[in-house]
Structure formats: structure tokens, C-alpha cells
Design an enzyme around this catalytic site. Sequence first.
Site, mmCIF file in Angstrom:
data_model
loop_
_atom_site.group_PDB
_atom_site.id
_atom_site.type_symbol
_atom_site.label_atom_id
_atom_site.label_comp_id
_atom_site.label_asym_id
_atom_site.label_seq_id
_atom_site.Cartn_x
_atom_site.Cartn_y
_atom_site.Cartn_z
ATOM 1 N N THR A 15 0.802 -1.224 0.000
ATOM 2 C CA THR A 15 0.000 0.000 0.000
ATOM 3 C C THR A 15 0.835 1.274 0.000
ATOM 4 O O THR A 15 2.030 1.261 0.270
ATOM 5 C CB THR A 15 -0.927 0.033 1.234
ATOM 6 O OG1 THR A 15 -0.131 0.109 2.413
ATOM 7 C CG2 THR A 15 -1.818 -1.192 1.295
ATOM 8 N N ASP A 16 0.147 2.370 -0.264
ATOM 9 C CA ASP A 16 0.757 3.696 -0.158
ATOM 10 C C ASP A 16 0.492 4.243 1.254
ATOM 11 O O ASP A 16 -0.006 3.530 2.126
ATOM 12 C CB ASP A 16 0.213 4.635 -1.237
ATOM 13 C CG ASP A 16 -1.292 4.859 -1.156
ATOM 14 O OD1 ASP A 16 -1.909 4.538 -0.114
ATOM 15 O OD2 ASP A 16 -1.862 5.360 -2.135
ATOM 16 N N ALA A 17 0.787 5.496 1.471
ATOM 17 C CA ALA A 17 0.635 6.104 2.798
ATOM 18 C C ALA A 17 -0.814 6.170 3.254
ATOM 19 O O ALA A 17 -1.087 6.317 4.443
ATOM 20 C CB ALA A 17 1.248 7.511 2.801
ATOM 21 N N GLU A 18 -1.754 6.040 2.340
ATOM 22 C CA GLU A 18 -3.179 6.091 2.676
ATOM 23 C C GLU A 18 -3.777 4.705 2.932
ATOM 24 O O GLU A 18 -4.970 4.600 3.200
ATOM 25 C CB GLU A 18 -3.950 6.760 1.526
ATOM 26 C CG GLU A 18 -3.510 8.182 1.245
ATOM 27 C CD GLU A 18 -3.896 9.136 2.364
ATOM 28 O OE1 GLU A 18 -5.012 9.010 2.910
ATOM 29 O OE2 GLU A 18 -3.071 10.000 2.698
ATOM 30 N N ILE A 20 -3.955 2.335 0.618
ATOM 31 C CA ILE A 20 -4.565 1.879 -0.636
ATOM 32 C C ILE A 20 -3.526 1.085 -1.417
ATOM 33 O O ILE A 20 -2.376 1.503 -1.544
ATOM 34 C CB ILE A 20 -5.058 3.081 -1.475
ATOM 35 C CG1 ILE A 20 -6.111 3.870 -0.688
ATOM 36 C CG2 ILE A 20 -5.614 2.612 -2.815
ATOM 37 C CD1 ILE A 20 -6.493 5.189 -1.329
#
Length: 134
Positions: A15-18, A20
Site C-alpha cells: 500500500t501507499d501512505a493512505e 490503498i
Amino acid sequence: MTTFEYKSRVYFSDTDAEGIAYHARYLDWAEHGRTEMLRAIYPGKTQMQLAEEEHLIMVVRSINIEYKAPAYLEEEITVLTTMEDVQHFSFTMKQSIMRGDMLLCSLLIKIAVIDSLTKRPKKIPDDILKAFEA
């Protein structure tokens, strides 16, 4: 044709920082689904053994991918893989990455079979063709 199921989870590294899932991870999940399907329909021979013993390797020729909805951190996903078409030197698989009943991503993958020594197209052996058709 029969649909093969492979389950996985969305990990932090996916995932990314969010939280997602990164778009390229869907390609990895699809690869895992295809690999596990091949293990299931052709037991006793790994892709490495096919390359070393029969000089046969399977390479992605093309991928058509359509993203429908995001996957999120810690969710369980299911990769559904169905053999769509088998030719003498290639085959096509349809894959769906799901969260429960929700379609997250659909893929159509064309796989070419080549000789690991010459890097030229190679006919799919009859025993593998039969496994694909079963």
C-alpha cells in the site's frame, strides 16, 4: 472451464501512505494466482522444472488490465483465474481480483510458450495441453 481461486491479503508493503493498494501489486497478485493454478492443474512439475527439464518457459505476451475499485490494507482478496483459450504455442487466461463479491480489477493475460534455450516459440506438450483442458 474451471475457475481457480487464490486467496491473499493486502499487506502494508502493498500500500501507499493512505493504506490503498499500489496499482502494480495487482499484477503480482495475478501472477501468484496463475502460478498456483498451474501448480494445481499440473502437479509434480514446477515452472523451474519445466524450464530445466523440458526447456519450456511461459512468458507474458500481453496484459489488458482494468481497475474497478481499490483494495485496502489488511483486506482479504481473492484472485479468480480461468483458462480462456489454449493454442499450440500460447494460452489466454482471464483473471478477476475480488474483495468478497466486489470486482476490484479484471485482467486478460496472453501467455506465450517459448524454448528456454532458443527463446523461440515452442509447442505446448500434449500432457500440459490435456491438463489445461481438464
